[in-house]
Design a protein around this motif. Structure first.
Motif, PDB file in Angstrom:
ATOM      1  N   THR A 210       6.703  11.503  12.060  1.00  0.00           N
ATOM      2  CA  THR A 210       5.274  11.749  11.834  1.00  0.00           C
ATOM      3  C   THR A 210       4.577  10.487  11.350  1.00  0.00           C
ATOM      4  O   THR A 210       3.528  10.083  11.872  1.00  0.00           O
ATOM      5  N   PHE A 211       5.176   9.828  10.344  1.00  0.00           N
ATOM      6  CA  PHE A 211       4.569   8.611   9.828  1.00  0.00           C
ATOM      7  C   PHE A 211       4.636   7.480  10.847  1.00  0.00           C
ATOM      8  O   PHE A 211       3.720   6.673  10.951  1.00  0.00           O
ATOM      9  N   ALA A 212       5.738   7.412  11.597  1.00  0.00           N
ATOM     10  CA  ALA A 212       5.842   6.380  12.620  1.00  0.00           C
ATOM     11  C   ALA A 212       4.753   6.545  13.666  1.00  0.00           C
ATOM     12  O   ALA A 212       4.131   5.570  14.103  1.00  0.00           O
ATOM     13  N   ALA A 213       4.496   7.803  14.052  1.00  0.00           N
ATOM     14  CA  ALA A 213       3.433   8.063  15.034  1.00  0.00           C
ATOM     15  C   ALA A 213       2.083   7.666  14.477  1.00  0.00           C
ATOM     16  O   ALA A 213       1.248   7.077  15.167  1.00  0.00           O
ATOM     17  N   ARG A 214       1.853   7.974  13.190  1.00  0.00           N
ATOM     18  CA  ARG A 214       0.579   7.619  12.578  1.00  0.00           C
ATOM     19  C   ARG A 214       0.425   6.110  12.473  1.00  0.00           C
ATOM     20  O   ARG A 214      -0.655   5.551  12.658  1.00  0.00           O
ATOM     21  N   PHE A 215       1.528   5.424  12.159  1.00  0.00           N
ATOM     22  CA  PHE A 215       1.488   3.971  12.032  1.00  0.00           C
ATOM     23  C   PHE A 215       1.138   3.320  13.367  1.00  0.00           C
ATOM     24  O   PHE A 215       0.297   2.430  13.449  1.00  0.00           O
ATOM     25  N   LYS A 216       1.803   3.791  14.446  1.00  0.00           N
ATOM     26  CA  LYS A 216       1.501   3.241  15.762  1.00  0.00           C
ATOM     27  C   LYS A 216       0.061   3.555  16.166  1.00  0.00           C
ATOM     28  O   LYS A 216      -0.622   2.737  16.778  1.00  0.00           O
TER      29      LYS A 216
ATOM     30  N   GLY B  64       0.828  -1.202   0.000  1.00  0.00           N
ATOM     31  CA  GLY B  64       0.000   0.000   0.000  1.00  0.00           C
ATOM     32  C   GLY B  64       0.855   1.241   0.000  1.00  0.00           C
ATOM     33  O   GLY B  64       2.068   1.200  -0.248  1.00  0.00           O
ATOM     34  N   GLY B  65       0.220   2.368   0.294  1.00  0.00           N
ATOM     35  CA  GLY B  65       0.934   3.636   0.265  1.00  0.00           C
ATOM     36  C   GLY B  65       1.945   3.784   1.374  1.00  0.00           C
ATOM     37  O   GLY B  65       2.915   4.532   1.244  1.00  0.00           O
ATOM     38  N   MET B  66       1.739   3.082   2.501  1.00  0.00           N
ATOM     39  CA  MET B  66       2.634   3.239   3.644  1.00  0.00           C
ATOM     40  C   MET B  66       3.308   1.942   4.046  1.00  0.00           C
ATOM     41  O   MET B  66       4.295   1.970   4.776  1.00  0.00           O
TER      42      MET B  66
ATOM     43  N   ALA C 145      -1.840 -11.964   9.015  1.00  0.00           N
ATOM     44  CA  ALA C 145      -1.295 -10.981   8.076  1.00  0.00           C
ATOM     45  C   ALA C 145      -0.454  -9.993   8.877  1.00  0.00           C
ATOM     46  O   ALA C 145      -0.868  -9.533   9.943  1.00  0.00           O
ATOM     47  N   VAL C 146       0.747  -9.684   8.364  1.00  0.00           N
ATOM     48  CA  VAL C 146       1.632  -8.744   9.047  1.00  0.00           C
ATOM     49  C   VAL C 146       1.898  -7.559   8.120  1.00  0.00           C
ATOM     50  O   VAL C 146       2.348  -7.730   6.986  1.00  0.00           O
ATOM     51  N   LYS C 147       1.566  -6.366   8.610  1.00  0.00           N
ATOM     52  CA  LYS C 147       1.772  -5.144   7.835  1.00  0.00           C
ATOM     53  C   LYS C 147       3.049  -4.468   8.340  1.00  0.00           C
ATOM     54  O   LYS C 147       3.181  -4.169   9.522  1.00  0.00           O
ATOM     55  N   ILE C 148       4.005  -4.249   7.423  1.00  0.00           N
ATOM     56  CA  ILE C 148       5.296  -3.661   7.770  1.00  0.00           C
ATOM     57  C   ILE C 148       5.427  -2.299   7.099  1.00  0.00           C
ATOM     58  O   ILE C 148       5.235  -2.174   5.885  1.00  0.00           O
ATOM     59  N   MET C 149       5.756  -1.277   7.907  1.00  0.00           N
ATOM     60  CA  MET C 149       5.924   0.062   7.347  1.00  0.00           C
ATOM     61  C   MET C 149       7.066   0.067   6.344  1.00  0.00           C
ATOM     62  O   MET C 149       8.117  -0.537   6.575  1.00  0.00           O
TER      63      MET C 149
END
Length: 647
Positions: free
Chosen positions: A52-58, A21-23, A39-43
């Motif tokens: 910023t993205f790490a905070a959004r991911f968490k 995906g996008g992230m 299913a495992v989603k990896i940034m």
């Protein structure tokens, strides 16, 4: 090391990649602890170092983990392994809704409503947690093999109480974003409802309402243009579903459904065949009439509105009213010159009218002059129709009755000859009087609570002349698979063929039961009570393993219904019955003192000889002993030794 061979968090063994995906990238993986596929989603690496993205991911993981619904992808775990952020989710099977529409085209209206209702179920849970999805689109909706859906990817959903809500960038896909999202305004639940309306529009018609060469042009159309009514693209879309979809897509959020629950109730009523009270949509964009809108144009002081075409036989209930100066806005262009489509149409109408007049004149000439125009009697009452027949120079003919969905009871619904035709003066005109709509057979909704499982419930519904509607699951104290709710309720009278929605128990909600074997009774009781369970204490008997006062067994273990009772069994200590001596079996009475003392010593007991006179027991022999019966090793046995008769 290749990603496919990597073990994340010492637990999740990555297998093959299933999507990007996008992230993040998504892998199928095996949970080594619980031995299940996940299913495992990896940034993606380019984002992992961005705070910023790490905070959004968490935040995605924390928000999604709080959402429990049969229509939302479950989140099991999340963490960080080195520089890698990951989320562990439910592994889904099926296909995304976008691929389904591409393969099959427009869906059946009822299926569209069912999908919309289930998405509402997911959004309702999210909105109650103050989470806006922000990216509702068919690519994020997975259709499972049983036909039910799950909403995926809350990756750009953000809780209202998060500091990240101030970042109002348009993160969704342009084809599905709301007008306020395009403008970068604050979003609420109605923004997700707009996007859901676009999804239902695409499902109903096979295409998105707004398209363009780039995302910016599409987003501008979301703000400035009105969608073509779905029925003009797919004639199978009925008026009720069309109004529901277009109300979701109102430009002004205040004019949409205000909550997902409200929209779900309307969709469920539509699925059940009940009346849907949704007004006609707004067809003029304030301040924008004629500026790109395809449904309305402002001319002078009047707004000309296109009315949804009336289906055949629907004239009475949905009359098409067009003012004399109404125009077709889609073909109007005051910059063009020459003979446009409008002029061609006008000429064609004039030719048809001229031919009709000519045919009428010739017909009257060939049949002699005694021909009259038959009056149009449709919609009249019987008395008024008879009077009109006579005043027009004809005679009343046969009068019959028939059920008719278009004309009310007592109105003329058919006539022979038809109105507008010519017939000989004095000839008869037959009429048929409507008895109103044909009554639909009513049946009583059966009680499904005693059905053993879902299959039996479906058979009961079908045997009653009804059809199975939606089936949903919810946690309940009833056994898994039992029917816990139904709509309509048992005993209600409904039209034959109506749908019955079913709610099936997925079993009671459970919690993990703490293991307390080996703890003291006090510690075990406190541990279980703090976990929310009641405690029942029972004796567990003797034990060579657990000391007296310690828990030697518990029931149940693993998981159990919240608040249920856990029984603990307390050890009575080691079994010492094998160390006891049966004193009576030694035969001490009558023995000589020496023999009795030897027998007692050999049995592991101790003795205490005492003298006592006896006229019946020989001197030096045992008269009696105490205590008798079974005695622990080391017990002192008192021996009473005869001294002979007393003097």
């Amino acid at each position: 090391m290749a990603e496919q061979q990597r073990l994340l968090g010492g637990r999740y063994l990555l297998k093959e990649k299933v999507g990007t995906g996008g992230m993040a990238t998504v892998f199928r993986a095996q949970d080594q602890v619980l031995n299940r596929a996940v299913a495992v989603k990896i940034m993606l690496p380019q984002y992992a170092g961005d705070p910023t993205f790490a905070a959004r991911f968490k935040q995605e993981a924390q928000a999604a983990a709080a959402l429990q619904s049969p229509y939302i992808v479950g989140v099991y775990d999340w963490g960080k392994d080195g520089d890698t952020y990951y989320i562990v989710m439910e592994l889904l099977h099926g296909t995304d809704l976008k691929s389904g529409v591409r393969s099959h085209g427009a869906l059946d209206p009822k299926k569209v409503a069912q999908i919309g209702s289930q998405i509402c179920g997911a959004l309702s849970i999210a909105h109650k947690h103050e989470i806006i999805h922000r990216d509702i689109k068919p690519q994020n909706i997975m259709v499972q093999p049983d036909g039910n859906i799950k909403v995926m990817d809350f990756g750009i959903a953000r809780a209202k109480n998060s500091h990240l809500t101030q970042d109002n960038n348009v993160l969704g896909t342009a084809h599905y974003v709301s007008p306020e999202q395009t403008r970068g305004q604050e979003l609420g639940p109605t923004s997700d409802i707009y996007s859901l309306g676009v999804v239902m529009y695409e499902c109903a018609t096979g295409r998105v309402p707004f398209d363009g060469d780039d995302a910016i042009s599409v987003a501008l159309k979301q703000v400035n243009e009105l969608p073509v009514p779905p029925s003009q693209i797919n004639a199978n879309v009925d008026g009720d579903l069309e109004r529901i979809i277009l109300k979701c897509m109102e430009k002004d959020p205040a004019n949409r459904f205000q909550t997902a629950d409200e929209l779900r109730q309307v969709l469920n009523s539509y699925l059940a065949g009940r009346a849907v009270d949704v007004p006609e949509p707004t067809r003029v964009i304030a301040g924008m009439a004629g500026a790109g809108g395809t449904e309305a144009m402002r001319m002078g002081d009047k707004t000309q509105t296109m009315v949804r075409p009336t289906a055949p036989g629907d004239t009475a209930s949905n009359p098409v009213i067009r003012p004399n100066n109404q125009i077709n806005t889609s073909s109007y262009d005051n910059e063009k010159h020459g003979m446009g489509k409008g002029k061609i149409a006008a000429i064609a109408i004039a030719i048809v009218a001229f031919v009709a007049i000519a045919i009428f004149a010739v017909s009257g000439f060939l049949n002699g002059g005694d021909q009259k125009s038959v009056p149009n009697l449709l919609g009249m009452g019987q008395e008024a129709a008879v009077a009109s027949i006579k005043s027009s120079g004809f005679e009343p003919g046969n009068v019959n009755q028939s059920y008719n969905d278009q004309y009310s009871e007592g109105q003329v619904c058919e006539q022979t000859p038809d109105g507008g035709k010519t017939a000989a003066a004095g000839s008869k005109i037959d009429i048929v009087i409507s008895k109103g709509p044909k009554p639909i057979d009513q049946v009583e909704v059966p009680d499904l609570s005693n059905a053993s499982d879902l299959d039996e419930a479906k058979k009961i519904i079908e045997n009653a002349g009804l059809t199975v509607g939606s089936t949903t699951q919810e946690a309940n104290d009833a056994d898994e698979g039992k029917i816990v709710d139904q709509s309509p309720k048992a005993g209600e009278k409904v039209d034959k063929g109506s749908k019955v929605d079913i709610v099936v128990s997925s079993g009671p909600e459970t919690d993990s039961v703490p293991g307390v074997v080996g703890k003291t009774e006090s510690d075990a009781t406190n541990t279980l009570s703090n976990a929310g369970f009641s405690v029942n204490v029972e004796s567990g008997g003797t034990s060579d393993t657990y000391a007296k006062g310690y828990v030697m067994k518990q029931s149940p273990t693993g998981t159990a219904k919240k608040g249920s009772t856990v029984t603990i069994y307390i050890s009575e200590g080691k079994d010492t019955s094998s160390d006891e001596v049966d004193v009576d079996s030694l035969g001490l009475t009558g023995m000589t003192a020496e023999d009795a003392e030897e027998a007692i010593a050999n049995a592991g007991l101790k003795y205490d000889p005492r003298q006592q006179s006896s006229s019946s027991v020989e001197v030096g022999n045992v008269i009696k002993y105490s205590p008798g019966g079974k005695q622990p090793a080391g017990t002192v046995i008192i021996l009473y030794i005869s001294t002979g008769p007393s003097e």
